[in-house]
Design a protein around this motif. Structure first.
Motif, mmCIF file in Angstrom:
data_model
loop_
_atom_site.group_PDB
_atom_site.id
_atom_site.type_symbol
_atom_site.label_atom_id
_atom_site.label_comp_id
_atom_site.label_asym_id
_atom_site.label_seq_id
_atom_site.Cartn_x
_atom_site.Cartn_y
_atom_site.Cartn_z
ATOM 1 N N ALA A 13 -17.123 89.205 63.782
ATOM 2 C CA ALA A 13 -18.003 88.286 63.057
ATOM 3 C C ALA A 13 -17.742 88.387 61.552
ATOM 4 O O ALA A 13 -17.672 87.371 60.852
ATOM 5 C CB ALA A 13 -19.470 88.610 63.363
ATOM 6 N N THR A 14 -17.572 89.620 61.056
ATOM 7 C CA THR A 14 -17.348 89.808 59.628
ATOM 8 C C THR A 14 -16.008 89.209 59.199
ATOM 9 O O THR A 14 -15.928 88.523 58.179
ATOM 10 C CB THR A 14 -17.396 91.310 59.277
ATOM 11 N N LEU A 15 -14.976 89.438 59.996
ATOM 12 C CA LEU A 15 -13.668 88.846 59.675
ATOM 13 C C LEU A 15 -13.741 87.322 59.715
ATOM 14 O O LEU A 15 -13.159 86.633 58.876
ATOM 15 C CB LEU A 15 -12.597 89.360 60.640
ATOM 16 N N GLY A 16 -14.490 86.789 60.684
ATOM 17 C CA GLY A 16 -14.659 85.338 60.777
ATOM 18 C C GLY A 16 -15.293 84.783 59.512
ATOM 19 O O GLY A 16 -14.859 83.767 58.970
ATOM 20 N N LEU A 17 -16.306 85.486 59.015
ATOM 21 C CA LEU A 17 -17.017 85.037 57.811
ATOM 22 C C LEU A 17 -16.123 85.027 56.580
ATOM 23 O O LEU A 17 -16.205 84.124 55.751
ATOM 24 C CB LEU A 17 -18.231 85.943 57.556
ATOM 25 N N PHE B 96 -8.197 98.742 47.767
ATOM 26 C CA PHE B 96 -9.149 98.924 48.871
ATOM 27 C C PHE B 96 -10.294 99.838 48.442
ATOM 28 O O PHE B 96 -11.472 99.515 48.617
ATOM 29 C CB PHE B 96 -8.425 99.509 50.089
ATOM 30 N N ILE B 97 -9.930 100.984 47.840
ATOM 31 C CA ILE B 97 -10.948 101.960 47.449
ATOM 32 C C ILE B 97 -11.875 101.392 46.372
ATOM 33 O O ILE B 97 -13.101 101.504 46.474
ATOM 34 C CB ILE B 97 -10.283 103.266 46.960
ATOM 35 N N ALA B 98 -11.276 100.741 45.366
ATOM 36 C CA ALA B 98 -12.104 100.190 44.283
ATOM 37 C C ALA B 98 -13.125 99.200 44.833
ATOM 38 O O ALA B 98 -14.312 99.245 44.478
ATOM 39 C CB ALA B 98 -11.217 99.515 43.245
ATOM 40 N N PHE B 99 -12.682 98.316 45.741
ATOM 41 C CA PHE B 99 -13.616 97.306 46.244
ATOM 42 C C PHE B 99 -14.569 97.859 47.299
ATOM 43 O O PHE B 99 -15.678 97.347 47.444
ATOM 44 C CB PHE B 99 -12.860 96.058 46.710
ATOM 45 N N ALA B 100 -14.156 98.899 47.994
ATOM 46 C CA ALA B 100 -15.099 99.557 48.894
ATOM 47 C C ALA B 100 -16.245 100.154 48.049
ATOM 48 O O ALA B 100 -17.414 100.089 48.436
ATOM 49 C CB ALA B 100 -14.406 100.647 49.701
ATOM 50 N N ALA C 185 -8.237 93.716 49.207
ATOM 51 C CA ALA C 185 -9.444 93.844 48.386
ATOM 52 C C ALA C 185 -10.665 93.345 49.156
ATOM 53 O O ALA C 185 -11.744 93.941 49.110
ATOM 54 C CB ALA C 185 -9.278 93.065 47.081
ATOM 55 N N THR C 186 -10.489 92.242 49.901
ATOM 56 C CA THR C 186 -11.594 91.686 50.678
ATOM 57 C C THR C 186 -12.007 92.637 51.800
ATOM 58 O O THR C 186 -13.204 92.870 52.025
ATOM 59 C CB THR C 186 -11.181 90.325 51.276
ATOM 60 N N LEU C 187 -11.023 93.200 52.479
ATOM 61 C CA LEU C 187 -11.356 94.164 53.540
ATOM 62 C C LEU C 187 -12.097 95.353 52.928
ATOM 63 O O LEU C 187 -13.026 95.893 53.526
ATOM 64 C CB LEU C 187 -10.092 94.629 54.259
ATOM 65 N N GLY C 188 -11.697 95.751 51.712
ATOM 66 C CA GLY C 188 -12.372 96.858 51.036
ATOM 67 C C GLY C 188 -13.834 96.553 50.787
ATOM 68 O O GLY C 188 -14.708 97.377 51.049
ATOM 69 N N VAL C 189 -14.125 95.343 50.317
ATOM 70 C CA VAL C 189 -15.503 95.019 49.955
ATOM 71 C C VAL C 189 -16.408 94.916 51.187
ATOM 72 O O VAL C 189 -17.600 95.197 51.129
ATOM 73 C CB VAL C 189 -15.559 93.752 49.047
ATOM 74 N N VAL C 190 -15.843 94.552 52.363
ATOM 75 C CA VAL C 190 -16.701 94.444 53.556
ATOM 76 C C VAL C 190 -16.769 95.748 54.361
ATOM 77 O O VAL C 190 -17.665 95.924 55.193
ATOM 78 C CB VAL C 190 -16.272 93.297 54.509
ATOM 79 N N PHE C 191 -15.848 96.666 54.091
ATOM 80 C CA PHE C 191 -15.776 97.894 54.896
ATOM 81 C C PHE C 191 -17.090 98.707 54.918
ATOM 82 O O PHE C 191 -17.570 99.070 56.006
ATOM 83 C CB PHE C 191 -14.601 98.758 54.417
ATOM 84 N N PRO C 192 -17.702 98.969 53.751
ATOM 85 C CA PRO C 192 -18.944 99.746 53.786
ATOM 86 C C PRO C 192 -20.038 99.066 54.612
ATOM 87 O O PRO C 192 -20.748 99.725 55.377
ATOM 88 C CB PRO C 192 -19.373 99.828 52.314
ATOM 89 N N SER C 193 -20.142 97.725 54.499
ATOM 90 C CA SER C 193 -21.151 97.002 55.281
ATOM 91 C C SER C 193 -20.941 97.234 56.763
ATOM 92 O O SER C 193 -21.894 97.475 57.515
ATOM 93 C CB SER C 193 -21.069 95.498 55.030
ATOM 94 N N LEU C 194 -19.673 97.131 57.199
ATOM 95 C CA LEU C 194 -19.365 97.304 58.617
ATOM 96 C C LEU C 194 -19.860 98.647 59.110
ATOM 97 O O LEU C 194 -20.523 98.740 60.141
ATOM 98 C CB LEU C 194 -17.846 97.217 58.832
#
Lengths: 191, 180
Positions: free
Chosen positions: A78-82, B8-12, B80-89
């Motif tokens: 879901a997160t990747l989709g967003l 990755f680390i900076a945006f995480a 960078a995008t994966l970094g910013v969403v990683f903590p939320s996940l």
């Protein structure tokens, strides 16, 4: 294939939700209505958790909904989709940033999009309102008008409105303080 | 490779410290990206932020993609995008897992009944704030009210409203209704 559907639904939310965090909310209600993966009341709880934890609200809500629907793989998908539409769009316009910002069609399009987003979020708010302040089911079974209103909840809502909008010292506090206080009030007064 | 890991680390870190999203993110991005790492100037950040707000998607994600792209091209944007969403996940999955197992306790139910009231007020506040920025004339007032009423009473996908309103925005601007 629930994973594909999850990805598709959140791709749509990422593509059409304009204006940050809360703008994803109407899409989540739409997903709830069309798939039945989670209820409106679960969704309201997810909003609260997403507001009170680190991370962008939109991303938090996607992760939460994904997890509720299909566990850890669901959360990731879901997160990747967003974020996929964002990545594609931003990569496309990054090289022509100035031209994009000054394009008169883009500007005119967003002039129409912004009020749309406000209307959609307000409509999603009505659904939460119905759930939080009214006892629709109780009213339908008893038919007594006073049963329709959840007076304790309405009093809390009025207090919160005043505190978050008009009390100078409290107005700028992070939402988490009000969420925590509301949880305590809910337990103490047995909501 | 090292720079991708740095991204990755900076945006995480930005993801962990963004509490509530939106404007809460500006000072953190300033500190992590502009002051500490010199990856972008303050002015560039403001540009990214402005564009991030008027493109679809989560603003924090859009800004991360911009800066990642600037540093390391497409791969940088994605990392960078994966970094910013990683903590939320990680955080949300943990909390969701815990909450599901406590959801049936009466006190937890009562707490969430209280919290839902608060969510109403928070949504209302978000709406009034966005309203001030976007409902600026009669045409936008009409659009906003129309979308609100139609989406309360009809079962139409929000995506349809979004597409129609973008078209309406272009039309209104063309015929000179804008700003009246």
């Amino acid at each position: 294939m629930i994973y594909l559907r999850l990805f598709y639904e959140f791709f749509k939310a990422g593509l059409f939700a304009v204006g940050g965090g809360m703008a994803t909310l109407p899409f989540l209600y739409d997903i709830s209505d069309s798939t039945g993966w989670f209820t409106h009341s679960q969704l309201a709880d997810m909003v609260a958790v997403s507001e009170s934890t680190p991370g962008p609200i939109g991303v938090n809500m996607a992760t939460y909904v994904g997890f509720t629907t299909a566990g850890i793989p669901g959360a990731i998908i879901a997160t990747l989709g967003l974020v996929t539409p964002s990545i594609i769009i931003i990569l496309l316009i990054a090289k022509a940033l100035k031209a994009f910002r000054q394009n008169k069609y883009v500007d005119a399009g967003f002039y129409g999009l912004r009020p749309c987003s406000v209307g959609l979020i307000a409509a999603a708010g009505i659904l939460v309102l119905k759930l939080a302040l009214f006892n629709t089911e109780l009213y339908q079974s008893t038919g007594v008008l006073t049963d329709l209103f959840n007076f304790k909840a309405i009093a809390l809502a009025a207090a919160l409105l005043i505190l978050t909008r008009y009390v100078k010292k409290l107005k700028d506090l992070h939402p988490i303080f009000f969420i925590a206080a509301s949880a305590v009030v809910g337990i103490v007064f047995a909501f | 490779m090292k720079e991708l890991i740095d991204l990755f680390i900076a945006f995480a870190k930005v993801g962990v410290m963004t509490f509530g999203g939106g404007y809460a993110m500006i000072p953190i991005l300033e500190r992590e990206i502009v002051d500490k790492r010199n990856w972008a100037s303050s002015e560039e950040m403001m540009d990214y932020y402005a564009v991030g707000q008027c493109t679809p998607g989560v603003i924090a994600v859009n800004t991360a993609t911009f800066i990642g792209q600037k540093r390391r091209g497409t791969a940088g944007g994605i990392i960078a995008t994966l970094g910013v969403v990683f903590p939320s996940l990680v955080i949300i999955t943990l909390i969701a897992g815990i909450l599901t197992s406590f959801a049936d306790i009466p006190q937890v139910e009562q707490a969430f009944a209280g919290i839902r009231v608060c969510v109403c007020v928070l949504i209302f506040n978000a709406v009034t704030k966005l309203w001030k920025k976007s409902v600026t004339d009669k045409a936008t007032l009409a659009l906003c009210l129309l979308v609100f009423v139609l989406s309360v009473f009809l079962d139409i996908s929000p995506a349809v409203f979004v597409i129609l309103c973008a078209a309406a925005g272009i039309l209104f601007t063309k015929v000179g209704l804008r700003g009246k």
